[in-house]
Design an enzyme around this catalytic site. Structure first.
Site: not given
Length: 854
Positions: A539, A709, A756, A814
């Site tokens: 991100h 989202g 995400s 991650e």
């Protein structure tokens, strides 16, 4: 993200793609890109050793050989002519000769005028981010530059540094000087009309908001450290007033006595109160910590404090799903600051205006306005008992573009509310709150608060400020340097882990030295993105706004695939995409009433011109065309209204094809739901399909290609609601209980393009034991962002700020992703033949579980 990237190799050669067989022949823990076959070796770029370099293997995927040894910058954008390889490294292009095993730096001289680096003037309103006025002057920020001028005439003067600077958070002092934030050094900066510049040389982190007192002698400062500071201009005294543990203290206002001030205070993840403070240091909370209160604004006479609160909970039934929601919850309130009557309940005797702030019992003097709730976002008290209310319309994701609001004025004397202006971007009041400055899309207008604006009038009569006085000149080279450094600084200040960016200063030096070599805004984006990549965190985005390139010509869509028919010299319709004709942009124009073309029909001409080239070239920049079509041996002429965007139609076709396939293969026992993202479209798509599928015995939930989202929790909440029984009625089939509860068997499909919140959904689906997860390991990016910072040219940059930590695995998703319970891949020949092994496996597993349960 460090995927386990794969290379496929054709091991059975045939001219037809659907007859080829591909096998996985190389697996490296890193990014593998730009594969090129030269003789008997496959060359590619890979960063599996940390920095991307050029490697090769033989056609069996063995004998891994490293051909370059770059240690500072990545090798990128490789290409081959079948004999040699060229690639980029930093600002250079290299040529590698495999036969000679020779690497050569190319000396390339492009004699161009570098037009994109030349200075230019831009439209002031296109880049105006803030505007403010007092009784004499108006000041605004456009393209990061500060301009000051009188309301109606006279020149516009640019204050502060002219180029290579980005100012924001503008405030006007009574004498016309300005206070701003200089993002180059994050310092509070005073810009004088005489050209002088003074700075508050104190490290306050990233300053988020500033608010100057009416007399210009005191300044409230909030920052990204969630602190609120008070700065006294004359004494240079700086004091910490408050600090939140949850969010930025984002809204402040001054009492007209210059001694009291109010501010919002985040109390938890979802609640916020309003506090009242005195310059002596006294602080009290005046609203409950259990609601969400915001937008404090003092009455200019010092009698009241106005604010908005999202506390009016009046639920309404959802029209689609069995749920309730709170559509309009925000209502304006006022606090009577002294122990006198409310303006909504005046006494028979005349009462004197008392500006004194009385603390005792103040929390009991909170009074709602006699107006209905709405989606208010701001309230401002003005002179002569006027109160301005700014609200936004409630609209869905299918209505993109800038949202413009409605500005209303409430009169405390008449107790009435009326429309003041519509289609408003933003507004501000002058320091004395006697005039209102309104920013529209095409103008800035200034009115007296007692005057009903005439928006049809021109010039001063219509309140229009003459912006032609402002000339915004941009020096791209200096602006690019400033933007690059600001993007670097934002990452330094907002990255989620304070000590997470080691050697960040060296990263600045590493990439900043390349700025002089770039020639276009696109190259600046590329450089910023490479710098952001050094965080090794998801991100980290740069979203450009001003590439200064020609607008692409739109191509109208027919909602079909074609094959060229050499014999008849026409384009044969090979497939017509069938979506949901009741949804906008989800019907092929070829199936419109009166058109009704079919697969096999051949398009001979468009608008009377015989189709000799790619058919798309005849649809450029057109909304409607006339087609000459050969159908059943005859020529038919039809008028077709083209689609502006085919993606919704093609997506619906793919989803419905999958759903029908699941129904057929399971004989109606299984339902199918695809969720394209975890945002507004994904929420809508889930319920669009779930409502017709939940009554089946099992369900396949497909999150492949999920763009992420924030609503995975809402989807999981529904899937976790298990069916415990039925409601039996005399007529009709029984109803599941709880209503809309999920069936007993669920299988989910994910892949490497689900990321995400798609990562999070995949992980929690497994963790909650909702069912079996199949497919490929997910993207691996779960450190979230709040895209609130924009650079001088309106480009947006993000910084990973919110790390998702799970009790059992911590931060391990991650840069890794979520492993499925069962790995199933889709090979190139599967795509070519229309096969979906992942969906087939999901159907097989779900049916097996149903059989075991029975």
């Amino acid at each position: 993200m460090f995927y386990n990237f794969l290379l496929y190799l054709v091991i059975h050669v045939n001219y037809a793609l659907d007859a080829l067989t591909f096998n996985k022949f190389l697996s490296l823990d890193g990014i593998v890109s730009w594969p090129m076959i030269i003789k008997d070796r496959v060359y590619f770029l890979s960063d599996h050793e940390g920095i991307s370099n050029l490697y090769s293997v033989n056609l069996e995927g063995k004998d891994l050989t490293k051909h370059t040894n770059f240690t500072e910058y990545y090798c990128r954008n490789a290409s081959s002519d079948g004999r040699r390889i060229v690639f980029q490294n930093s600002g250079d292009i290299y040529l590698y000769d495999p036969e000679k095993q020779e690497l050569k730096l190319l000396d390339i001289d492009l004699p161009t005028d570098r037009k994109k680096k030349q200075g230019k003037f831009v439209e002031v309103l296109d880049y105006t981010t803030e505007a403010i006025a007092n009784d004499k002057y108006l000041s605004l920020i456009s393209r990061g530059k500060v301009f000051l001028m009188r309301h109606w005439d006279g020149p516009a003067v640019q204050l502060g540094e002219k180029q290579g600077v980005r100012y924001k958070q503008i405030q006007l002092l009574p004498n016309g000087d300005t206070v701003v934030l200089d993002t180059n050094d994050d310092k509070l900066t005073f810009l004088s009309k005489d050209g002088s510049i003074k700075k508050l040389n104190v490290d306050l982190g990233r300053i988020e908001r500033i608010k100057v007192s009416p007399d210009g002698k005191k300044i409230l400062i909030s920052n990204n450290r969630l602190e609120l500071w008070l700065y006294e201009v004359d004494t240079t005294n700086l004091r910490l007033i408050d600090k939140s543990e949850y969010d930025v203290i984002s809204q402040m206002d001054w009492h007209p006595d210059n001694e009291w001030f109010a501010y919002t205070f985040p109390e938890s993840y979802s609640t916020q109160s309003i506090k009242l403070a005195h310059i002596s240091g006294k602080v009290i909370r005046i609203t409950s910590p259990y609601g969400y209160d915001f937008s404090p604004s003092f009455d200019p006479d010092g009698r009241y404090l106005y604010f908005l609160s999202a506390r009016h909970l009046d639920p309404t039934n959802d029209k689609v799903i069995f749920n309730m929601s709170f559509q309009r919850v925000i209502k304006p309130y006022l606090v009577v600051l002294s122990n006198t009557y409310s303006p909504f309940n005046q006494s028979l005797e005349e009462t004197t205006s008392d500006k004194k702030v009385e603390i005792e019992g103040i929390e009991d003097r909170v009074i709602p306005f006699p107006v209905d709730e709405d989606y208010y976002i701001r309230i401002e008290g003005a002179k002569n008992n006027k109160v301005f209310l700014f609200s936004l319309p409630i609209k869905g994701y299918r209505y993109p573009g800038e949202t413009l609001g409605k500005l209303e004025v409430f009169d405390l004397d008449s107790k009435t509310k009326e429309l003041y202006a519509d289609n408003v971007k933003s507004f501000s009041l002058t320091i004395d709150k006697g005039k209102i400055l309104i920013l529209f899309k095409d103008s800035i207008r200034l009115f007296d608060v007692n005057t009903k604006p005439d928006l049809n009038a021109t010039g001063k009569k219509g309140g229009i400020v003459d912006l032609s006085r402002i000339k915004v000149y941009v020096d791209p080279e200096r602006e690019w340097k400033q933007m690059f450094r600001e993007a670097w600084k934002l990452m330094q200040q907002n990255y989620w882990k304070p000590d997470g960016l080691k050697d960040w200063e060296s990263v600045l030096l590493k990439y900043e030295k390349l700025i002089d070599r770039i020639s276009t805004r696109y190259e600046l984006s590329d450089l910023i993105q490479e710098m952001q990549g050094e965080t090794k965190t998801s991100h980290s985005y740069e979203m450009p706004y001003d590439y200064d390139t020609a607008e692409p010509l739109p191509i109208g869509g027919l909602g079909a695939d074609y094959e060229y028919d050499k014999e008849n010299k026409c384009y044969k319709i090979a497939r017509i995409y069938v979506g949901d004709p009741t949804n906008e942009n989800e019907r092929s124009p070829l199936r419109d009433p009166g058109v009704q073309l079919n697969i096999g029909d051949c398009i001979k001409a468009v608008d009377g011109e015989e189709v000799k080239y790619n058919i798309l070239s005849y649809l450029v920049n057109k909304d409607q065309v006339v087609l000459d079509v050969i159908t059943k041996g005859k020529t038919k002429r039809v008028t077709v209204k083209l689609l502006k965007d085919e993606k919704f139609l093609i997506y619906r076709y793919w989803v419905e094809k999958n759903r029908q396939y699941v129904h057929e293969k399971s004989k109606g026992k299984l339902g199918y739901v695809h969720i394209p993202d975890m945002m507004y479209q994904g929420f809508a798509e889930f319920y669009r399909l779930f409502l017709s599928e939940f009554h089946r015995e099992g369900l396949i939930v497909d999150v492949r290609f999920n763009r992420g989202g924030f609503i995975s929790g809402l989807i999981l909440e529904k899937l976790l609601l298990k069916r415990m029984g039925y409601v039996v009625r005399r007529n009709g089939k029984e109803l599941p209980h709880p209503f809309f509860s999920s069936p007993g068997v669920i299988v989910a499909i994910t892949n490497q393009y689900a990321g995400s919140d798609g990562d999070i959904f995949s992980y929690l689906f497994k963790k909650y034991k909702l069912g079996i997860l199949i497919g490929r390991r997910t993207w691996g990016g779960v450190i979230g962002i709040n895209v609130r910072d924009r650079l001088a040219d309106n480009s947006a940059v993000s910084q990973p700020e919110f790390a998702v930590h799970f009790h059992d695995i911590g931060l391990k998703i991650e840069n890794y992703g979520v492993d499925p319970d069962i790995e199933v891949d889709i090979k190139p020949e599967d795509y070519a033949n229309g096969r979906d092994p992942q969906l087939d496996t999901a159907i097989e597993l779900a049916l097996k579980q149903l059989e075991e349960k029975s």
